[in-house]
Scaffold this motif. Sequence first.
Motif, PDB file in Angstrom:
ATOM      1  N   VAL A   1      -3.774  40.546  24.133  1.00 52.39           N
ATOM      2  CA  VAL A   1      -3.629  39.242  23.508  1.00 52.39           C
ATOM      3  C   VAL A   1      -3.104  39.462  22.098  1.00 52.39           C
ATOM      4  O   VAL A   1      -3.613  40.303  21.359  1.00 52.39           O
ATOM      5  N   ASP A   2      -2.059  38.726  21.715  1.00 52.98           N
ATOM      6  CA  ASP A   2      -1.457  38.890  20.391  1.00 52.98           C
ATOM      7  C   ASP A   2      -2.171  38.088  19.313  1.00 52.98           C
ATOM      8  O   ASP A   2      -2.062  38.406  18.135  1.00 52.98           O
ATOM      9  N   GLY A   3      -2.859  37.040  19.723  1.00 56.10           N
ATOM     10  CA  GLY A   3      -3.552  36.215  18.748  1.00 56.10           C
ATOM     11  C   GLY A   3      -4.080  34.950  19.391  1.00 56.10           C
ATOM     12  O   GLY A   3      -4.134  34.837  20.621  1.00 56.10           O
ATOM     13  N   THR A   4      -4.464  34.007  18.555  1.00 55.20           N
ATOM     14  CA  THR A   4      -4.968  32.726  19.047  1.00 55.20           C
ATOM     15  C   THR A   4      -4.097  31.607  18.506  1.00 55.20           C
ATOM     16  O   THR A   4      -3.425  31.757  17.487  1.00 55.20           O
ATOM     17  N   MET A   5      -4.164  30.498  19.205  1.00 56.54           N
ATOM     18  CA  MET A   5      -3.386  29.332  18.809  1.00 56.54           C
ATOM     19  C   MET A   5      -4.315  28.129  18.801  1.00 56.54           C
ATOM     20  O   MET A   5      -5.028  27.892  19.776  1.00 56.54           O
ATOM     21  N   THR A   6      -4.322  27.412  17.697  1.00 52.86           N
ATOM     22  CA  THR A   6      -5.078  26.169  17.609  1.00 52.86           C
ATOM     23  C   THR A   6      -4.120  25.037  17.932  1.00 52.86           C
ATOM     24  O   THR A   6      -3.113  24.843  17.243  1.00 52.86           O
ATOM     25  N   ILE A   7      -4.412  24.319  18.988  1.00 52.73           N
ATOM     26  CA  ILE A   7      -3.507  23.299  19.522  1.00 52.73           C
ATOM     27  C   ILE A   7      -3.504  22.064  18.623  1.00 52.73           C
ATOM     28  O   ILE A   7      -4.562  21.550  18.241  1.00 52.73           O
ATOM     29  N   SER A   8      -2.299  21.583  18.298  1.00 48.49           N
ATOM     30  CA  SER A   8      -2.140  20.318  17.578  1.00 48.49           C
ATOM     31  C   SER A   8      -1.886  19.182  18.560  1.00 48.49           C
ATOM     32  O   SER A   8      -2.489  18.116  18.463  1.00 48.49           O
TER      33      SER A   8
ATOM     34  N   ALA B   1      -3.426  40.886  14.344  1.00 50.82           N
ATOM     35  CA  ALA B   1      -3.147  41.944  13.366  1.00 50.82           C
ATOM     36  C   ALA B   1      -3.323  41.396  11.952  1.00 50.82           C
ATOM     37  O   ALA B   1      -2.859  40.303  11.633  1.00 50.82           O
ATOM     38  N   GLU B   2      -3.982  42.172  11.130  1.00 54.60           N
ATOM     39  CA  GLU B   2      -4.195  41.780   9.735  1.00 54.60           C
ATOM     40  C   GLU B   2      -2.872  41.841   8.980  1.00 54.60           C
ATOM     41  O   GLU B   2      -2.031  42.684   9.232  1.00 54.60           O
ATOM     42  N   GLY B   3      -2.703  40.943   8.053  1.00 52.75           N
ATOM     43  CA  GLY B   3      -1.534  40.961   7.197  1.00 52.75           C
ATOM     44  C   GLY B   3      -0.380  40.110   7.698  1.00 52.75           C
ATOM     45  O   GLY B   3       0.553  39.848   6.956  1.00 52.75           O
TER      46      GLY B   3
END
Length: 167
Positions: free
Chosen positions: A29-36, A61-63
Motif C-alpha cells: 500500500v502506498d498510502g491512504t486517501m481521505t475521500i472528499s 513514506a515520510e517526507g
Amino acid sequence: MVVILAVGGWLIWVLPGPHLAAGLGIGPVDGTMTISSCYEATDHQGNDDGTDCTGMYTPRAEGEPRRRITLDKAATSHRAGSTVEVRLVRGRAYEPSGYATGTWVTVSGLILGPFLALSLYFRASARDGEWSHGGDYVLVFIAAELVSLVVGFIAGATATLAIALVG
C-alpha cells in the motif's frame, strides 16, 4: 513466434500490468486517501467508466507531501471523510476493485489478441514453408478479442465477489 509473444507480454507488463496489480490489491500500500466526493465517471466518449473519487492522498513514506488525487474505478461509492488504503499507478490511486480488475484484464486480452494471431500465422507459414493467406488467423484474432471481453467480465465479477466476502 516466441519473440512476437514476448513483445505482447512485455507490452502487457508495461501498460495494463501495473494497473491490474493495483486493482487486485497486489503489492504494498502506498498510502491512504481521505475521500472528499465520489461520482460516476465517463470516458472521453461519454460511456460509463465506473466510480471515481477525489480526495487527499497521504503517502506512507515520510517526507512526501500530501496532495489531491483521484481514486480510479473505486470498488464502491465511498462516503465523504472515509479513509481508503490505495496503491498509486501513474498518478492515479487504486484500491482492490472488481471494476478495475475487469477493465485491466480486458485491456490485457485486447493487447494479447493481435500478437497471438500473428504468432500463430507465422508458425503456420513456417511449418508449411510458404506464406499462408491468413484468413483463418483473422478469425483467431476476432475470437481472441471476444474471449478477452468475456474473461474480463468474469475476472471483474469474481474480484467483486471476493472483495465483498473478504471485506
